[in-house]
Write a protein that holds these residues in place. Structure first.
Motif: not given
Length: 362
Positions: A49-66
């Motif tokens: 689940f921490f792997i998933l958390k890391a992925l979603f944290d990355e997703w949040q950072d990436e979506i901000k770039k839009f």
């Protein structure tokens, strides 16, 4: 905890060795790993689940770039296009060994820190952003926390009452009686892959085989929630989830459902009435059950309740969708699936499933 001090050098070495071993075993037979495979990549649920958390944290950072001051992201056409893009991404999680192993190593370290030194873990996690609303920040990660749940809830409650971070952590730890059984169980799970010894004394790094050096890593690919049908659905992946009540006693399936099935319905009615106004709004009826189950929930239900049998899960959700009441849907699950897969009806996974189904019939 238990008077043990986490040895950072031993923790780093163990995390590297453990991750290298897991990755080597998996990628010797696979070119890449999917979201479905991540949830069971190690025997330690918290690591996964921490792997998933890391992925979603990355997703949040990436979506901000839009986001850009030059375009109107409130425009309906733009919103719809963004939703379609996110939905497409969520169905194509695919990570190769080079990019996955660092995520796994980071998650192992975080798990060991949370297990043995939760004060350090929460201090680091809640100090990452400048947000003053630490209680909201903490609650947003509740779906990923599987260890020391009582400590987590107490810490959140103290932060929600306005206590500062350090005093809240110290007070929560002072009143928390940690579980020897839980720590021993997680230790056994780690030991099943690689002997764990990261506390009390310096551990010789040569005790563990070191992984092969990796080439320079490129930026991790973005990941998004699965099957969101509205902006609220997308945002819900990172919104605080409602505190779930824990029951002290465990019962067998037959004991749990002995007698009139309405007892279960009444119990959920009482819980719903006790929730805050905000939570009540969150429990509005769901028009389509499967479309309103997020990616984390689906992984959890399939793997923890249906033992990885996607087909049984899909059939069960379709059958529940066709039921005309909460009572009948619960009875269906108990008779057809709970007994078959030996569910613990007091587990967090079963409670979460029943909570989602309950919303369906409100």
């Amino acid at each position: 905890m238990h008077g043990s001090k986490l040895n950072q050098e031993a923790t780093n070495t163990y995390s590297q060795s453990y991750s290298a071993k897991i990755a080597e075993e998996f990628f010797s037979q696979n070119d890449s790993i999917s979201g479905q495979q991540i949830i069971s990549i190690t025997p330690v649920k918290q690591v996964n689940f921490f792997i998933l958390k890391a992925l979603f944290d990355e997703w949040q950072d990436e979506i901000k770039k839009f986001r850009s001051p030059y375009f109107d992201y409130k425009n309906e056409d733009v919103n719809q296009a963004l939703k379609a893009f996110i939905n497409t991404l969520s169905k194509h999680i695919q990570i190769d060994k080079e990019h996955f192993q660092p995520l796994l190593e980071k998650s192992v370290k975080a798990t060991l820190e949370l297990l043995y030194d939760p004060a350090s873990y929460y201090t680091k996690e809640l100090s990452k952003t400048a947000s003053v609303d630490k209680s909201r920040e903490l609650k947003a990660s509740s779906k990923y926390i599987k260890l020391h749940k009582a400590l987590f809830e107490d810490l959140w409650s103290r932060l929600n009452q306005g206590n500062d971070l350090q005093s809240a952590i110290q007070s929560a730890l002072a009143s928390y009686t940690d579980s020897n059984q839980e720590i021993e169980h997680i230790t056994e799970l780690f030991n099943s892959t690689l002997p764990l010894n990261v506390t009390d004394k310096q551990v010789d790094p040569e005790q563990f085989p070191m992984p092969e050096p990796l080439d320079t890593l490129e930026e991790i690919e973005t990941v998004a929630p699965e099957e969101s049908t509205s902006q609220d659905e997308i945002n819900d992946e990172f919104e605080p989830v409602e505190k779930e009540e824990l029951e002290a006693e465990s019962h067998s399936i037959n004991q749990q459902y002995k007698g009139d099935i309405k007892t279960l319905n009444q119990r959920y009615e009482e819980k719903e009435k006790a929730k805050t106004v905000a939570a009540a709004l969150e429990t509005k009826s769901l028009s389509n059950l499967k479309n309103n189950i997020n990616i984390n929930q689906r992984y959890m239900f399939v793997n923890d309740l249906f033992e990885g049998h996607d087909k049984d899960y899909e059939i069960a959700m379709d059958q529940v969708e066709d039921c005309d009441s909460f009572d009948s849907s619960v009875e269906l699950l108990v008779q057809n699936y709970a007994k078959k897969y030996d569910w613990d009806m007091n587990s967090d996974e079963v409670k979460e499933l029943l909570k989602v189904i309950f919303k369906r019939f409100r």
